[in-house]
Design an enzyme around this catalytic site. Structure first.
Site, PDB file in Angstrom:
ATOM      1  N   ASP A  66       0.823  -1.210   0.000  1.00 50.64           N
ATOM      2  CA  ASP A  66       0.000   0.000   0.000  1.00 50.64           C
ATOM      3  C   ASP A  66       0.861   1.266   0.000  1.00 50.64           C
ATOM      4  O   ASP A  66       2.032   1.239   0.370  1.00 50.64           O
ATOM      5  CB  ASP A  66      -0.860   0.038   1.280  1.00 50.64           C
ATOM      6  N   ASP A  67       0.201   2.360  -0.353  1.00 52.04           N
ATOM      7  CA  ASP A  67       0.707   3.723  -0.144  1.00 52.04           C
ATOM      8  C   ASP A  67       1.793   4.166  -1.122  1.00 52.04           C
ATOM      9  O   ASP A  67       2.374   5.224  -0.954  1.00 52.04           O
ATOM     10  CB  ASP A  67       1.195   3.947   1.298  1.00 52.04           C
ATOM     11  N   HIS A 117      -6.081   2.789  -3.974  1.00 49.46           N
ATOM     12  CA  HIS A 117      -6.050   3.039  -2.521  1.00 49.46           C
ATOM     13  C   HIS A 117      -6.576   4.453  -2.240  1.00 49.46           C
ATOM     14  O   HIS A 117      -6.155   5.092  -1.295  1.00 49.46           O
ATOM     15  CB  HIS A 117      -4.602   2.864  -2.031  1.00 49.46           C
ATOM     16  N   HIS A 121      -5.879   9.082   0.148  1.00 54.18           N
ATOM     17  CA  HIS A 121      -5.789   8.255   1.364  1.00 54.18           C
ATOM     18  C   HIS A 121      -6.754   8.725   2.448  1.00 54.18           C
ATOM     19  O   HIS A 121      -6.395   8.907   3.611  1.00 54.18           O
ATOM     20  CB  HIS A 121      -4.333   8.265   1.896  1.00 54.18           C
ATOM     21  N   TYR A 158      -6.790   2.260   5.674  1.00 57.75           N
ATOM     22  CA  TYR A 158      -6.990   1.713   7.028  1.00 57.75           C
ATOM     23  C   TYR A 158      -7.942   0.506   7.023  1.00 57.75           C
ATOM     24  O   TYR A 158      -8.344   0.018   8.072  1.00 57.75           O
ATOM     25  CB  TYR A 158      -7.519   2.782   8.002  1.00 57.75           C
ATOM     26  N   HIS A 208       3.883  -2.136   3.075  1.00 61.80           N
ATOM     27  CA  HIS A 208       3.871  -0.801   2.463  1.00 61.80           C
ATOM     28  C   HIS A 208       5.181  -0.580   1.728  1.00 61.80           C
ATOM     29  O   HIS A 208       6.243  -0.531   2.366  1.00 61.80           O
ATOM     30  CB  HIS A 208       3.677   0.268   3.547  1.00 61.80           C
TER      31      HIS A 208
HETATM   32 NI    NI Z   1      -2.675   3.134   3.292  1.00 61.49          NI
END
Ligand code: NI
Length: 262
Positions: A66-67, A117, A121, A158, A208
């Protein structure tokens, strides 16, 4: 049947082949029952690691990141995945797509799955419904511009989204079943240990690619689990392997485990 063929091929490589041998249809019946049926003379030729890989059922697992994308860390991760023949799934943040489109094209070309995603965010749990739609759509548009049409599954930031807002999502949603809290630990060894302790076949592992320690951990996790007979596939492949058709608006912790929405 695949296993039988693999065993036969492995066995055939170890046996001397007479010159100009006439092709004979192989008799697979002796191998069909599994490892107990391997003739003793062949068993003696195989080293234990090879034998274990031949007789074990394949174990599939999905790494998710993620991210990202982030130029330095994601690029290094892609290099490592390529070297190891491992596929992964990337849930990217829309805001970070500009200037990183090449990384996304590389993900696609190298067999990885790309997911959404959200654009910035956001917490979707209590966001305005219009914002939910816009956050998903904005990212989707950027993804389409970078890699073309596709279904970009959503990982809510989350892991949070409510039932009402989930109805606005027109793709499957992916949670996770193993969370080593890599963003908090920021320690390669601890992240590796947390994953290895928890992982089981069919799991979806949350990491991540934004953090260098997480990239290091991921590559070590792959090395260790590949030695144990695990194969790394995308989330989409994991569903296909398990024969599960994912539904739009449903949040999955694994293909065989739906996560309830509040
Ligand atoms: Ni995230």
């Amino acid at each position: 049947m695949k296993k039988s063929i693999a065993l036969l091929l492995a066995a055939a490589c170890l046996l001397p082949v007479p010159a100009c041998a006439q092709p004979v249809e192989p008799d697979l019946t002796g191998y069909a029952a599994g490892p107990a049926e391997i003739p003793k003379e062949i068993l003696g030729e195989l080293d234990p690691d090879t034998l274990e890989n031949l007789v074990e059922e394949p174990k599939y697992v999905a790494l998710t990141f993620d991210d990202g994308p982030r130029a330095d860390t994601t690029g290094r991760l892609l290099d490592g995945l390529l070297e190891r023949g491992a596929a992964a799934t990337f849930f990217v943040i829309g805001e970070q797509i500009p200037c990183n489109e090449e990384l996304l094209r590389r993900m696609k070309a190298e067999g990885h799955q790309i997911g959404n995603h959200t654009y910035s965010h956001v917490r979707l749990l209590k966001a305005d419904k219009d914002d939910v739609v816009e956050e998903v759509h904005k990212s989707e548009t950027l993804l389409q511009e970078a890699v073309g049409e596709g279904s970009f599954w959503l990982r809510p930031p989350y892991g949070l989204i409510g039932g009402e807002r989930a109805k606005l999502v027109h793709t499957p949603m992916i949670y996770w079943s193993v969370d080593p809290q890599d963003w908090k630990l920021l320690d390669k060894d601890k992240v590796v240990a947390a994953v290895l302790e928890a992982v089981e076949p069919g799991d979806i592992i949350l990491l991540h690619d934004f953090y260098s320690t997480s990239v290091d951990a991921a590559l070590e996790i792959i090395d260790k689990l590949q030695q144990e007979g695990y194969a790394f596939v995308t989330v989409e492949e994991l569903f296909r392997i398990q024969g599960v058709t994912p539904q739009a608006g449903t949040l999955y912790a694994r293909p065989d485990r739906v996560r309830g929405l509040s």
